[in-house]
Design a protein around this motif. Structure first.
Motif, PDB file in Angstrom:
ATOM      1  N   VAL A   1       0.750  -1.204   0.070  1.00  0.00           N
ATOM      2  CA  VAL A   1      -0.009  -0.132   0.046  1.00  0.00           C
ATOM      3  C   VAL A   1       1.014   1.087   0.093  1.00  0.00           C
ATOM      4  N   PHE A   2       0.649   2.098  -1.113  1.00  0.00           N
ATOM      5  CA  PHE A   2       1.526   3.246  -1.173  1.00  0.00           C
ATOM      6  C   PHE A   2       0.659   4.449  -0.960  1.00  0.00           C
ATOM      7  N   VAL A   3       0.952   5.482  -0.276  1.00  0.00           N
ATOM      8  CA  VAL A   3       0.257   6.629  -0.204  1.00  0.00           C
ATOM      9  C   VAL A   3       1.363   7.622  -0.394  1.00  0.00           C
ATOM     10  N   LEU A   4       1.076   8.497  -1.818  1.00  0.00           N
ATOM     11  CA  LEU A   4       1.905   9.298  -2.587  1.00  0.00           C
ATOM     12  C   LEU A   4       1.133  10.730  -2.328  1.00  0.00           C
ATOM     13  N   TYR A   5       1.927  11.541  -1.512  1.00  0.00           N
ATOM     14  CA  TYR A   5       0.946  12.913  -1.150  1.00  0.00           C
ATOM     15  C   TYR A   5       1.752  14.067  -1.688  1.00  0.00           C
ATOM     16  N   ASP A   6       0.975  15.069  -1.899  1.00  0.00           N
ATOM     17  CA  ASP A   6       1.844  16.218  -2.627  1.00  0.00           C
ATOM     18  C   ASP A   6       0.948  17.352  -1.874  1.00  0.00           C
TER      19      ASP A   6
END
Length: 407
Positions: free
Chosen positions: A345-350
């Motif tokens: 599970v990858f959470v890529l935030y900006d």
């Protein structure tokens, strides 16, 4: 005498002139007619006034929120990520949590401020192995002797374990001794080596590392806690295997587990960025995903919006909201054909350059008073018109009836 008389006349003349401005002229009691229709209109209008007054009071006491948009000028702040996620078929022993950002900061296999809870197949917490009861005075002499002998053996083993054991060539300045299997794995990770065969490592054989991994194969894991990261774009992920950097590439070592597939079914109980404020909605809270295909890679692309919440009391909450979109794909392991990547599970935030400021407000008392006056005056006037209309209609109708009787 004459002076007092003149004063009285002048005062009467003043009040006499003042009476001309009376907008509410009175009628004598003898000329007033009270009717049952008028009474009904009065009761109904009174009830309407009461209902509208309560509604206006509720509106006055209610807190409103006023959102505004500004450019975010804050800098040098840290971003707190609160998480609580359950992996239904991925054991805690397999799971690794990493965080990294575009500034080059890496947090590998994070364990500070993070709690991992082992779960059974049914989703219930796995109880820790029960400790053997101390026989003490309750056992007979032979049992006590045996207990003492076992205790001495354990003490000898502990003394031997205190000695510095080999890291099998992976020693570093920070980690010179590897007294446990986990120490060896950590040393290998720091060197960027794959932890291929635990059977040839004394510490792992002694601890029964392989047996532990097999025993936990079908377990789940609940991960809760928080991460503290720089306030720049980045990502954090939950994936199987120890992670390490190899030629500036982020790698997870999956070989020790000997599994051809990982079930990444998961539920987000909570995922937020910063402190929660009244009325906040986190899109991922309560979201559940089932990995029926096996070894799925779930990517959540999160847009974080800095938010300032100003309460009526004057206190200020600096936090964040976010929106999210999801992408998933199947990953094939052990040389099988399929898309490249890592199951997990990858959470890529900006971060958004704009900031939302939410301010709590309440209607002023004068506004409330104006509303109440408008209600009372408006209902009273309309009720008077209705009453007058009904009275004159009934009066004219009665006249017609009377004329009909006489003719």
């Amino acid at each position: 005498g004459p002076r007092i008389l003149l004063q009285e006349m002048s005062s009467k003349g003043f009040f006499g002139r003042l009476k001309q401005f009376d907008a509410y002229s009175k009628t004598q009691e003898d000329f007033r007619i009270k009717t049952s229709v008028g009474a009904t209109v009065t009761i109904i209008s009174g009830m309407i006034m009461l209902i509208l007054f309560v509604s206006e009071l509720h509106y006055y006491l209610q807190t409103e929120v006023k959102p505004e948009l500004f450019v975010d000028t804050s800098k040098g702040e840290k971003l707190r990520i609160n998480l609580d996620v359950t992996f239904h078929r991925l054991a805690c022993a397999y799971l690794s949590i990493d965080a990294m950002d575009i500034s080059g900061e890496h947090q590998l296999d994070v364990d500070h401020d993070i709690v991992k809870l082992r779960l059974s197949k049914e989703g219930k917490p796995v109880a820790e192995p029960e400790k053997h009861a101390d026989l003490g005075e309750h056992g007979d002499k032979s049992e006590q002797k045996f207990l003492k002998a076992v205790t001495k053996e354990k003490e000898k083993e502990e003394e031997e374990e205190v000695k510095c054991k080999s890291c099998y060539g992976a020693e570093t300045e920070q980690l010179k001794c590897c007294n446990t299997c986990e120490d060896v794995r950590e040393a290998y990770r720091r060197k960027g080596w794959a932890f291929v065969n635990p059977d040839g490592i004394e510490q792992c054989e002694k601890e029964g590392w392989n047996d532990k991994m097999k025993a936990q194969k079908d377990e789940g894991c609940r991960v809760s806690g928080h991460l503290q990261v720089a306030k720049v774009a980045g990502n954090f992920h939950f994936a199987p295997g120890k992670s390490f950097q190899q030629s500036h590439v982020h790698v997870h070592d999956l070989q020790p587990f000997g599994l051809s597939s990982f079930n990444i079914s998961h539920t987000f109980h909570r995922l937020s960025f910063g402190t929660e404020y009244p009325g906040i909605k986190n899109p991922l809270d309560g979201r559940k995903e089932s990995d029926n295909a096996g070894s799925m890679m779930y990517q959540y692309f999160v847009k974080v919006v800095p938010t300032v919440y100003k309460k009526l009391s004057g206190s200020v909450i600096r936090t964040n909201q976010y929106s999210v979109t999801k992408h998933e794909k199947g990953i094939k392991l052990m040389g099988a054909l399929g898309e490249q990547g890592l199951p997990g599970v990858f959470v890529l935030y900006d971060l958004s350059p704009m900031m939302v400021q939410i301010t709590e407000t309440r209607k002023s008392f004068m506004h409330f008073l104006t509303g109440v006056c408008a209600i009372v005056g408006g209902v009273f006037t309309v009720a008077g018109l209705i009453d007058s209309l009904l009275y004159h209609s009934m009066k004219s109708l009665q006249k017609k009836i009377d004329l009909g009787k006489h003719t």
